[in-house]
Scaffold this active site. Structure first.
Site, PDB file in Angstrom:
ATOM      1  N   GLY A 111       0.837  -1.196   0.000  1.00 10.40           N
ATOM      2  CA  GLY A 111       0.000   0.000   0.000  1.00 10.40           C
ATOM      3  C   GLY A 111       0.869   1.242   0.000  1.00 10.40           C
ATOM      4  O   GLY A 111       2.092   1.166   0.155  1.00 10.40           O
ATOM      5  N   LYS A 112       0.276   2.385  -0.213  1.00 12.65           N
ATOM      6  CA  LYS A 112       1.011   3.649  -0.127  1.00 12.65           C
ATOM      7  C   LYS A 112      -0.002   4.768   0.007  1.00 12.65           C
ATOM      8  O   LYS A 112      -1.146   4.646  -0.456  1.00 12.65           O
ATOM      9  CB  LYS A 112       1.822   3.877  -1.409  1.00 12.65           C
ATOM     10  CG  LYS A 112       2.994   4.799  -1.218  1.00 12.65           C
ATOM     11  CD  LYS A 112       4.165   4.043  -0.631  1.00 12.65           C
ATOM     12  CE  LYS A 112       5.332   4.941  -0.329  1.00 12.65           C
ATOM     13  NZ  LYS A 112       6.503   4.179   0.099  1.00 12.65           N
ATOM     14  N   GLY A 113       0.412   5.850   0.645  1.00 10.10           N
ATOM     15  CA  GLY A 113      -0.485   6.989   0.779  1.00 10.10           C
ATOM     16  C   GLY A 113       0.274   8.271   0.554  1.00 10.10           C
ATOM     17  O   GLY A 113       1.508   8.293   0.567  1.00 10.10           O
TER      18      GLY A 113
END
Ligand code: NAD
Length: 420
Positions: A111-113
């Site tokens: 994931g990444k934000g």
């Protein structure tokens, strides 16, 4: 950034990653359904966050969180604050995390934000309100069994502390395992700060053994002297390897007789960077092309490209940074017989100890630094050996082998789990 540090780039790091993904997919003979599943993120959430700024005006910030894959476990990946953040970049970085977690065998997806903002121009209060608003808006996206953020560019333990606090208030229970990279007093792990550099050292040690090179007879050059570069240099020096060149954004420092890494670390502590440090002053481009056995790019992406790969003299490249080598440079390095330990393997020590942080939070029992290091070293060594064996089996470079190992693991699990 000094102009000498910027090297022509043919592809951005994310295109570079997709080129490797395609190459590995061919070797694995991935069928279209799996290929397409892995090519796209499972979930992408965009939020608009109205924040009261110190001047009394409301500014609306755009934030994203992308879960590329949750096949192997909850998605894991950092949150970056930068004006360059875009949904496409976050999607690609999330995929990168899927491969990184899979290659070292930790039970996470990727994931990444990110939030499009310039935190350096904001007050601490503004950054806190923005971080809390983001955490609140993502409270149904994040979760210790769903999606676990961590620090990335321009975020650190303070932002993680606010995220834990906000999330815990919303859920009505203290939940430190919702993110990693926390302060030690809030459930952070011993050994986390050194973990990425430590993994680079373990990868270097494993690679030298395969190449039949004795550490005491080797020289090493390290580009970048921040968290990853300085700690990699320190631990590689402890293997008996002579560090002959280091650099940061102010340029390169070359001393064929050897650099005492501790002196350089103290110099940066006292002066903020390496400017004026002992040794011959060279450019970052010259540094990469120095005569040496080991090169550790640990600064930023796209430093080794088709423009300079032909001039690299190292026998071994261990990628501390993410994406330091463009896809077009791969073939040139392969042809020259240079072994490259790729980023998704070499710098995975950080996410490995993040996993240990999460494990410790869930147990409510904290390990000694010695235990953290020992277990992380084991994970990194095993992952190196698996990738090395895959590179021999498929007769491909370590980079493609790492993608093959990672994608095979995700694809096999995906097949078991099935689709609608
Ligand atoms: P950092 O900010 O602590 O250090 C970056 C270093 O690179 C500094 O010394 C800086 O002066 C230098 N630098 C910046 N621009 C440069 C340029 N143009 N030429 C030469 N040097 C330059 O960052 P970090 O945490 O050490 O991260 C470095 C790289 O490692 C990044 O690619 C990052 O994504 C990757 N990485 C970091 C971690 C981690 O745990 N910190 C984990 C995995 C990957």
């Amino acid at each position: 950034m000094t102009s000498n540090a910027t090297i022509h780039s043919d592809l951005n790091p994310l295109d570079s990653m997709m080129k490797r993904f395609d190459e590995a997919a061919k070797i694995l003979g991935l069928d279209d359904s799996i290929y397409n599943t892995l090519k796209y993120p499972a979930k992408a959430v965009t939020v608009h966050l109205p924040i009261m700024m110190d001047n009394g005006k409301v500014h609306v910030f755009e934030g994203h969180r992308v879960q590329h894959s949750t096949t192997l476990g909850p998605s894991k990946g950092g949150i970056r604050y930068s004006m360059d953040v875009s949904i496409d970049e976050v999607k690609a970085l999330a995929a990168w995390m899927t491969w990184k977690c899979a290659v070292v065998g930790i039970p996470y997806g990727g994931g990444k934000g990110g939030i499009k903002c310039d935190p350096k121009s904001m007050s601490k209060g503004e950054v806190e309100r923005l971080t809390r608003a983001y955490a609140a808006s993502m409270s149904d996206v994040f979760g210790p069994d769903k999606d676990i953020p961590a620090p990335d560019m321009n975020t650190g333990q303070q932002e993680m502390a606010w995220i834990v606090d906000e999330y815990s208030k919303i859920k009505g229970q203290y939940t430190p395992a919702v993110c990693t990279g926390k302060p030690l007093t809030m459930g952070g792990s011993l050994g986390r700060v050194e973990a990425t550099g430590r993994g680079v050292m373990v990868s270097t040690r494993s690679a030298l053994a395969k190449l039949g090179l004795k550490p005491q007879e080797c020289t090493c050059v390290v580009q970048g002297f921040g968290n990853v570069g300085s700690i990699s240099a320190k631990l590689i020096e402890m293997l008996g390897i002579k560090i002959i060149g280091i650099s940061d954004v102010t340029g390169g420092y070359y001393a064929p007789e050897g650099i005492k890494v501790e002196d350089a670390i103290n110099y940066v502590k006292a002066n903020g960077n390496l400017k004026g440090f002992a040794g011959k002053n060279i450019t970052n481009s010259e540094l990469l092309e120095l005569e040496c056995d080991i090169l550790v790019p640990a600064a930023m992406e796209d430093q080794i490209t088709d423009q300079n790969a032909g001039n690299i003299k190292a026998k071994l490249i261990v990628e501390g940074a993410n994406g330091p080598t463009s896809a077009s440079a791969d073939a040139i390095l392969n042809e020259k017989g240079i072994m490259v330990v790729p980023d998704i393997l070499a710098n995975a020590g950080g996410v490995t100890v993040s996993y240990f942080e999460w494990v410790q939070n869930r147990m409510g029992y904290f390990w000694t630094e010695e235990r953290v290091n020992r277990r992380a070293d084991r994970v990194m060594k095993q992952a190196f050996d698996v990738v090395y064996d895959a590179s021999k089996k498929h007769n491909v470079a370590m980079r493609i082998a790492a993608y093959v190992v990672a994608m095979d693991k995700v694809a096999t699990t995906q097949k078991f789990r099935g689709v609608f």
